[in-house]
Design a protein around this motif. Structure first.
Motif, PDB file in Angstrom:
ATOM      1  N   MET A  39       7.094 -11.346  -7.223  1.00  0.00           N
ATOM      2  CA  MET A  39       6.033 -11.652  -6.349  1.00  0.00           C
ATOM      3  C   MET A  39       5.650 -10.628  -5.269  1.00  0.00           C
ATOM      4  N   GLY A  40       4.583 -10.520  -4.962  1.00  0.00           N
ATOM      5  CA  GLY A  40       4.058  -9.272  -3.989  1.00  0.00           C
ATOM      6  C   GLY A  40       4.218  -7.679  -4.249  1.00  0.00           C
ATOM      7  N   PHE A  41       4.606  -7.561  -5.667  1.00  0.00           N
ATOM      8  CA  PHE A  41       4.760  -6.216  -6.132  1.00  0.00           C
ATOM      9  C   PHE A  41       3.606  -5.508  -5.702  1.00  0.00           C
ATOM     10  N   PHE A  42       2.350  -5.978  -6.196  1.00  0.00           N
ATOM     11  CA  PHE A  42       1.196  -5.082  -6.051  1.00  0.00           C
ATOM     12  C   PHE A  42       0.839  -4.749  -4.415  1.00  0.00           C
ATOM     13  N   GLY A  47      -1.713   1.578  -2.960  1.00  0.00           N
ATOM     14  CA  GLY A  47      -2.181   2.124  -1.709  1.00  0.00           C
ATOM     15  C   GLY A  47      -0.889   2.850  -0.860  1.00  0.00           C
ATOM     16  N   ALA A  48       0.154   2.762  -1.527  1.00  0.00           N
ATOM     17  CA  ALA A  48       1.448   3.045  -0.827  1.00  0.00           C
ATOM     18  C   ALA A  48       1.947   4.481  -0.634  1.00  0.00           C
ATOM     19  N   TRP A  49       1.177   5.358  -1.391  1.00  0.00           N
ATOM     20  CA  TRP A  49       1.626   6.815  -1.655  1.00  0.00           C
ATOM     21  C   TRP A  49       1.142   7.337  -0.048  1.00  0.00           C
ATOM     22  N   GLN A  50       2.302   7.862   0.387  1.00  0.00           N
ATOM     23  CA  GLN A  50       1.959   8.759   1.745  1.00  0.00           C
ATOM     24  C   GLN A  50       2.470  10.122   1.761  1.00  0.00           C
TER      25      GLN A  50
END
Length: 69
Positions: A39-42, A47-50
């Motif tokens: 749950m909530g993986f995506f 967009g998490a690449w920093q």
């Protein structure tokens, strides 16, 4: 006959404690397979690449192939 059915049949020939352990494991595998992504993986990863912006390197020229006749 499905793989699960075959494994249940094989487990039926084992001693009771061992058969129950095999069946419990099969249920665990089936439940993990059915859930898929957590749950909530995506939401956590999209967009998490920093780091530095990703860029595609030049691909070069496409190879020339013989035409099929």
């Amino acid at each position: 006959m499905t793989v699960i059915e075959q494994l249940k049949q094989e487990a039926g020939q084992l001693s009771e404690p061992l058969a129950q352990e095999v069946l419990d494991f099969l249920l665990f595998v089936r439940s993990r397979h059915a859930t898929g992504w957590s749950m909530g993986f995506f939401e956590r990863t999209a967009g998490a690449w920093q780091g530095e912006p990703l860029e595609r390197a030049p691909q070069g020229e496409a190879e020339q192939r013989l035409e099929l006749e």
